[in-house]
Design a protein around this motif. Structure first.
Motif, PDB file in Angstrom:
ATOM      1  N   LYS A  75      75.741  19.184  88.452  1.00 21.29           N
ATOM      2  CA  LYS A  75      76.842  18.455  87.591  1.00 21.29           C
ATOM      3  C   LYS A  75      77.905  17.644  88.075  1.00 21.29           C
ATOM      4  O   LYS A  75      78.253  16.680  87.784  1.00 21.29           O
ATOM      5  N   ALA A  76      78.133  17.701  89.522  1.00 22.05           N
ATOM      6  CA  ALA A  76      79.091  16.972  90.418  1.00 22.05           C
ATOM      7  C   ALA A  76      78.388  15.654  90.468  1.00 22.05           C
ATOM      8  O   ALA A  76      79.157  14.543  90.477  1.00 22.05           O
ATOM      9  N   ASP A  77      77.154  15.509  90.655  1.00 17.67           N
ATOM     10  CA  ASP A  77      76.280  14.403  90.764  1.00 17.67           C
ATOM     11  C   ASP A  77      76.403  13.582  89.245  1.00 17.67           C
ATOM     12  O   ASP A  77      76.548  12.442  89.116  1.00 17.67           O
ATOM     13  N   GLU A  78      76.290  14.597  88.116  1.00 21.49           N
ATOM     14  CA  GLU A  78      76.490  13.753  86.704  1.00 21.49           C
ATOM     15  C   GLU A  78      77.753  13.323  86.578  1.00 21.49           C
ATOM     16  O   GLU A  78      78.055  12.248  85.989  1.00 21.49           O
ATOM     17  N   ALA A  79      78.749  14.195  86.994  1.00 19.21           N
ATOM     18  CA  ALA A  79      80.147  13.421  86.505  1.00 19.21           C
ATOM     19  C   ALA A  79      80.486  12.220  87.541  1.00 19.21           C
ATOM     20  O   ALA A  79      81.256  11.477  86.907  1.00 19.21           O
ATOM     21  N   GLU A  80      80.098  12.339  88.837  1.00 21.39           N
ATOM     22  CA  GLU A  80      80.129  10.935  89.564  1.00 21.39           C
ATOM     23  C   GLU A  80      79.546   9.858  88.965  1.00 21.39           C
ATOM     24  O   GLU A  80      80.093   8.710  88.857  1.00 21.39           O
ATOM     25  N   THR A  81      78.362  10.122  88.357  1.00 23.72           N
ATOM     26  CA  THR A  81      77.561   8.906  87.754  1.00 23.72           C
ATOM     27  C   THR A  81      78.312   8.419  86.640  1.00 23.72           C
ATOM     28  O   THR A  81      78.559   7.375  86.281  1.00 23.72           O
ATOM     29  N   SER A  82      78.773   9.421  85.609  1.00 21.53           N
ATOM     30  CA  SER A  82      79.231   9.262  84.485  1.00 21.53           C
ATOM     31  C   SER A  82      80.986   8.414  84.695  1.00 21.53           C
ATOM     32  O   SER A  82      81.298   7.371  84.007  1.00 21.53           O
ATOM     33  N   LYS A  83      81.551   8.755  85.745  1.00 21.16           N
ATOM     34  CA  LYS A  83      82.730   8.124  86.116  1.00 21.16           C
ATOM     35  C   LYS A  83      82.481   6.886  86.402  1.00 21.16           C
ATOM     36  O   LYS A  83      83.147   5.704  86.100  1.00 21.16           O
ATOM     37  N   MET A  84      81.713   6.510  87.132  1.00 14.79           N
ATOM     38  CA  MET A  84      81.033   4.880  87.592  1.00 14.79           C
ATOM     39  C   MET A  84      80.758   4.466  86.343  1.00 14.79           C
ATOM     40  O   MET A  84      81.114   3.117  86.117  1.00 14.79           O
ATOM     41  N   SER A  85      80.156   4.737  85.176  1.00 13.94           N
ATOM     42  CA  SER A  85      79.591   4.296  84.021  1.00 13.94           C
ATOM     43  C   SER A  85      80.788   3.905  83.428  1.00 13.94           C
ATOM     44  O   SER A  85      80.874   2.946  82.450  1.00 13.94           O
ATOM     45  N   ALA A  86      81.743   4.793  83.127  1.00 13.01           N
ATOM     46  CA  ALA A  86      82.972   4.577  82.415  1.00 13.01           C
ATOM     47  C   ALA A  86      83.785   3.525  83.077  1.00 13.01           C
ATOM     48  O   ALA A  86      84.280   2.735  81.962  1.00 13.01           O
ATOM     49  N   LYS A  87      83.981   3.574  84.414  1.00 22.19           N
ATOM     50  CA  LYS A  87      84.661   2.477  84.914  1.00 22.19           C
ATOM     51  C   LYS A  87      84.035   1.040  84.476  1.00 22.19           C
ATOM     52  O   LYS A  87      84.699   0.010  84.159  1.00 22.19           O
ATOM     53  N   ALA A  88      82.734   0.868  84.657  1.00 24.91           N
ATOM     54  CA  ALA A  88      82.073  -0.368  84.098  1.00 24.91           C
ATOM     55  C   ALA A  88      82.051  -0.637  82.720  1.00 24.91           C
ATOM     56  O   ALA A  88      82.229  -1.691  82.438  1.00 24.91           O
ATOM     57  N   ALA A  89      82.246   0.191  81.833  1.00 26.28           N
ATOM     58  CA  ALA A  89      82.487  -0.012  80.704  1.00 26.28           C
ATOM     59  C   ALA A  89      83.750  -0.469  80.327  1.00 26.28           C
ATOM     60  O   ALA A  89      84.024  -1.384  79.587  1.00 26.28           O
ATOM     61  N   CYS A  90      84.875   0.044  80.953  1.00 28.18           N
ATOM     62  CA  CYS A  90      86.288  -0.219  81.000  1.00 28.18           C
ATOM     63  C   CYS A  90      86.503  -1.901  81.311  1.00 28.18           C
ATOM     64  O   CYS A  90      86.819  -2.752  80.858  1.00 28.18           O
ATOM     65  N   ASP A  91      85.640  -2.159  82.345  1.00 27.57           N
ATOM     66  CA  ASP A  91      85.517  -3.650  82.848  1.00 27.57           C
ATOM     67  C   ASP A  91      85.082  -4.582  81.861  1.00 27.57           C
ATOM     68  O   ASP A  91      85.367  -5.605  81.651  1.00 27.57           O
ATOM     69  N   LYS A  92      83.834  -3.960  81.326  1.00 22.12           N
ATOM     70  CA  LYS A  92      83.220  -4.867  80.188  1.00 22.12           C
ATOM     71  C   LYS A  92      84.104  -4.840  78.950  1.00 22.12           C
ATOM     72  O   LYS A  92      84.117  -6.047  78.596  1.00 22.12           O
ATOM     73  N   LEU A  93      84.822  -3.904  78.603  1.00 15.84           N
ATOM     74  CA  LEU A  93      85.763  -3.995  77.373  1.00 15.84           C
ATOM     75  C   LEU A  93      86.788  -5.209  77.824  1.00 15.84           C
ATOM     76  O   LEU A  93      87.192  -6.094  77.057  1.00 15.84           O
TER      77      LEU A  93
END
Length: 694
Positions: free
Chosen positions: A222-240
């Motif tokens: 779960k910790a690995d999933e949360a870390e991966t999702s966090k990075m994806s969310a940051k990338a999506a924010c930059d793209k927006l």
């Protein structure tokens, strides 16, 4: 779990493994003093929590780490026994060495140490210690033996935990019934068999430690999933952010083109430009804020998971059975919650797009991507009378569920019962809704498919059953089996059988769908005028006694209720949430003299009153004699509007949707309909006043 006997661990390695920060309070930055566990599983010194509470402006103490409110008084907080034991096992004396003088008499040279008391003693004091009643069971080692054991297995010489109730008694057992460690005396006094089940504490601790190891592995995933999702969310924010800049450039470019052609309207165009850019930035700000909130949530989840993993790993590796099981009640729910926690939210890159208004060279529209999974096809009737037309509506929403004007194309197609299919004209209302018309030309099942950007909308293809009218007639007038005397209410049970409130015969009669008799149920002092079934119970309207009666399938009364009922007529229960609807209208009084009783009353399954809706009138949602009712598989409520000569349909929020007519006195037609039911195949059963079911 404590180390096994075969494990040989160097003391220095153990000390290096347990970080000093792990033993320090986050408030005072010193080693814990009387450590207490908050409900959020963070640990602090008791004195620090007291000081923090005294400084606070509110009555509720807030956790300094996660800002969660703590409603438990500080004195009632559970002590962190595992942390206290670690502090005892890694004291300064471990580095300073063995004292030279007995810690009891303070005169003779030290020769031994009591493992439980952690006190160094001389030979005479050791003899006394071994003979004293309360300490004679303690483990006493020579200084050399103690040092050798401590160097090889430092956590093997830990103090024994004793019962809080029976002072001096060692915790040797575990009560499975009460979920708590107990001593021998507890098994005799407070935890007797056979009411309580006991096991050795080590056996339970070993079992739970294995379980914790498995959950730690899941938490790490779960910790690995949360870390991966966090990075994806940051990338999506930059793209927006990049998308916003690009779209703002498009808006500016289009505006400049308009200004070249329409110089006389330059001020108007500038104002429209500013408005549109403000809308864009407002939309961008809202979406970025939403994305940043997701990032914060994922960081918080990741931190909680990592913190819990660290603590549990240390507990499992170095804690003794008593410490492990003392933490079980505190951590069990927390661990399960973290494992079940969502750490992979859907992160779909969004688009904000400027578009000119169709057919006009003007700055007017700001369109965004619609999320197909959040769009819906609404106002779909379960049935449609042949020759009638239904108006369906598509609502387009973004991934946050907000109604938006879509960038994509909305299309619809209908497949008829004969296999032919046609495109349906979709009317864009320019507010995030699209309407379409479906005409029931032939009887049978129509299928309506809706796509957005060539992707199907959830819930489609939707089915509409176009019916000719009368399907079959069963029963005749009389009091025998399969005969009726003023049949009023009707419903369908889970076997597909027809249950009818045979009012004139004061009974419920059950037949199969072909009209073959199966059973009769009579209830003393009750004359049922309507009936429905929910959770294997009959819900009946007793008009004569102005109440609703609930009974089991054998007719034994369970409950009666009547709040706000004046003249209850019909009843229906929505299966999804158990809401009970009762129509309230005195059908024996001429309608013009009874304008205040045309209501639908809403109750909980237990008979608690919620609200009323309707009222006298002919407008949509009003009634002139609300009589029979039924709920279909979609949760839609069908209400027979007796003197308005129609059936009205309401959604799950009790809002009016549409209506259709159901009348006639000739042969093969329905006269004065009084009861209705809908089976799983969409057929509507209506009880008629001419002693027939149709």
């Amino acid at each position: 779990m404590a180390a096994a006997a075969s494990d040989v661990v160097d003391a220095g390695a153990v000390l290096a493994e347990i970080n000093e920060d792990f033993l320090c309070c986050a408030i005072c930055l010193e080693r814990y003093s009387d450590p207490k566990i908050l409900p959020c599983q963070h640990t602090f010194c008791k004195k620090c929590l007291v000081q923090l509470a005294e400084k606070g402006v509110a009555d509720t103490l807030m956790c300094p780490t996660c800002n969660r409110s703590v409603k438990v008084p500080i004195n009632d907080l559970q002590s962190n026994f595992f942390m206290s034991s670690l502090l005892d096992k890694i004291p300064e004396k471990l580095v300073a060495g063995t004292p030279k003088v007995c810690e009891f008499c303070e005169e003779n040279e030290v020769t031994s140490i009591c493992v439980e008391c952690q006190q160094y003693s001389c030979t005479p004091c050791t003899r006394v210690h071994k003979k004293t009643k309360t300490t004679k069971s303690h483990q006493v080692l020579s200084v050399d033996e103690y040092q050798e054991t401590k160097n090889k297995k430092p956590f093997a010489v830990q103090s024994i935990q004793y019962c809080n109730v029976h002072t001096g008694n060692q915790l040797k057992y575990y009560c499975d019934t009460c979920q708590t460690p107990i001593c021998m005396e507890c098994t005799i006094i407070d935890h007797r068999v056979p009411e309580h089940k006991h096991r050795y504490i080590k056996e339970v601790a070993d079992e739970y430690s294995d379980e914790l190891k498995g959950k730690v592995r899941k938490l790490k995933v779960k910790a690995d999933e949360a870390e991966t999702s966090k990075m994806s969310a940051k990338a999506a924010c930059d793209k927006l952010k990049t998308c916003c800049k690009e779209e703002e450039a498009k808006i500016n470019k289009k505006t400049d083109e308009i200004l070249e052609d329409l110089r006389r309207q330059i001020e108007v165009v500038k104002q429209k430009k500013e408005r549109l850019v403000d809308e864009l930035k407002t939309e961008y700000t809202a979406r970025v804020k939403n994305m940043e909130i997701k990032v914060d949530e994922l960081e918080m989840k990741h931190g909680n998971i990592v913190s819990t993993c660290s603590y549990l790993e240390t507990l499992v590796q170095h804690g003794n059975p008593g410490q492990i099981l003392s933490a079980k009640q505190v951590y069990q729910q927390r661990i399960d919650g973290l494992i079940a926690m969502e750490t992979k939210p859907q992160l779909i890159p969004d688009v904000i797009e400027f578009r000119p208004h169709p057919g006009r060279d003007d700055v007017r529209m700001l369109a965004t991507n619609a999320c197909q999974q959040n769009c819906s096809l609404d106002n779909v009737p379960k049935q449609l009378i042949k020759g009638d037309t239904a108006t369906l509506m598509v609502t387009t929403r973004d991934k946050q569920g907000k109604q938006v004007i879509p960038r994509q194309v909305v299309e619809a197609r209908v497949t008829k019962p004969d296999g032919s299919s046609d495109d349906i004209k979709v009317q864009d209302n320019n507010d995030g809704t699209h309407t379409m018309m479906v005409h029931g030309e032939i009887d049978g099942k129509y299928k309506v498919s809706v796509t957005i950007d060539n992707q199907p909308t959830p819930g489609t293809p939707a089915q509409i059953h176009v019916i000719k009218g009368l399907v079959k007639t069963i029963g005749k007038e009389g009091s025998g089996k399969g005969e009726y005397n003023k049949p009023v209410g009707v419903t369908i049970d889970r076997n597909g059988d027809i249950v009818t409130a045979d009012r004139g015969n004061k009974r419920l009669q059950i037949t199969d769908k072909d009209g073959n008799y199966k059973n009769i149920t009579k209830i003393e002092k009750i004359i049922p005028v309507d009936v429905c079934i929910f959770n294997d119970k009959y819900y009946m309207v007793d008009y004569d006694n102005k109440q609703v009666v609930i009974s089991d399938m054998n007719g034994h009364v369970i409950k009666e209720f009547s709040e706000n009922m004046k003249h209850p007529q019909r009843i229906a229960v929505r299966p999804a949430d158990g809401m009970v609807y009762v129509s309230d209208w005195n059908g024996l009084v001429y309608e013009k003299t009874n304008k205040h009783g045309h209501w639908i009353r809403k109750y909980t399954t237990n008979g608690d009153y919620i609200k009323s809706f309707g009222g006298y009138g002919s407008n949509p949602g009003q009634f002139k004699g609300p009589s029979f009712m039924a709920v279909d598989n979609q949760g839609l409520l069908f209400v027979g509007d007796y003197n308005n000569n129609r059936i009205q349909v309401f959604n799950t929020d009790d809002e009016y949707m549409y209506s259709f007519k159901c009348s006639g006195k000739g042969d093969g037609q329905i006269y004065a309909p009084r009861g209705i039911a809908i089976d799983n195949e969409g057929y509507v059963y209506v009880a008629s006043s001419n002693n027939k079911l149709q």
